[in-house]
Motif scaffolding. Structure first.
Motif, mmCIF file in Angstrom:
data_model
loop_
_atom_site.group_PDB
_atom_site.id
_atom_site.type_symbol
_atom_site.label_atom_id
_atom_site.label_comp_id
_atom_site.label_asym_id
_atom_site.label_seq_id
_atom_site.Cartn_x
_atom_site.Cartn_y
_atom_site.Cartn_z
ATOM 1 N N LYS A 118 43.408 39.576 48.126
ATOM 2 C CA LYS A 118 42.567 38.230 48.074
ATOM 3 C C LYS A 118 41.096 38.471 47.923
ATOM 4 O O LYS A 118 40.471 37.654 47.292
ATOM 5 C CB LYS A 118 42.875 37.755 49.454
ATOM 6 N N GLU A 121 40.349 39.310 44.429
ATOM 7 C CA GLU A 121 40.362 37.923 43.636
ATOM 8 C C GLU A 121 39.063 36.936 43.840
ATOM 9 O O GLU A 121 38.836 36.397 42.859
ATOM 10 C CB GLU A 121 41.600 37.331 44.018
ATOM 11 N N THR A 122 38.781 36.830 45.008
ATOM 12 C CA THR A 122 37.693 36.123 45.409
ATOM 13 C C THR A 122 36.275 36.720 44.771
ATOM 14 O O THR A 122 35.739 35.863 44.142
ATOM 15 C CB THR A 122 37.377 36.159 46.749
ATOM 16 N N LYS A 123 36.222 37.989 44.821
ATOM 17 C CA LYS A 123 35.249 38.516 44.150
ATOM 18 C C LYS A 123 35.165 38.292 42.782
ATOM 19 O O LYS A 123 34.065 37.934 42.037
ATOM 20 C CB LYS A 123 35.142 39.963 44.303
ATOM 21 N N LYS A 125 36.778 35.990 41.097
ATOM 22 C CA LYS A 125 36.376 34.399 40.539
ATOM 23 C C LYS A 125 34.862 34.036 40.679
ATOM 24 O O LYS A 125 34.535 33.378 39.860
ATOM 25 C CB LYS A 125 37.098 33.710 41.706
ATOM 26 N N GLY A 126 33.894 35.002 41.567
ATOM 27 C CA GLY A 126 32.707 34.714 41.503
ATOM 28 C C GLY A 126 32.085 35.323 40.409
ATOM 29 O O GLY A 126 30.920 34.818 40.158
#
Length: 128
Positions: A118, A121-123, A125-126
């Motif tokens: 997660k 994935e968050t990194k 997306k940024g």
């Protein structure tokens, strides 16, 4: 020269020694000085076009070779990764069979794989 009345005159100052060379070359080629100068300029311009095309081809070839080299490198890295993954699996199996210690079960309990996934994935997306 055909259609000479349709061509705008161009006054050009050139050194005497260059003028003499052009006169000699024009005489040897059976042309007027004007026709010889036009011929020389047209040849020079077409050589530039060919040089540009040759340079483009050389660049394309160089980039294609670089891409091929990088593809080969990526293939080699994938093979190395697959081999390392296989060796790790064999080591886990060996450790479990010789000591009874289940390395994967330990990692599954200790490492939060879902949390790591997660976070990645968050990194990512940024970045997009």
């Amino acid at each position: 020269m055909k259609g000479a009345s349709l061509i705008a005159p161009l006054g050009v100052r050139i050194p005497d020694d260059l003028k003499e060379k052009i006169q000699a070359q024009a005489k040897a080629n059976g042309r007027s000085m004007n026709a010889e100068i036009v011929f020389i300029l047209e040849e020079a311009m077409s050589d530039n076009d060919r040089s540009d095309d040759d340079l483009r081809e050389q660049l394309i070839d160089a980039y294609e070779q670089k891409i091929k080299s990088m593809e080969d490198y990526i293939k080699m890295q994938k093979q190395a990764f697959e081999l390392a993954t296989e060796q790790i699996s064999l080591l886990k199996t060996h450790i479990k069979s010789t000591t009874g210690f289940d390395v994967q079960a330990y990692f599954d309990k200790t490492i939060d794989y879902d949390g790591i996934r997660k976070a990645v994935e968050t990194k990512n997306k940024g970045k997009t």
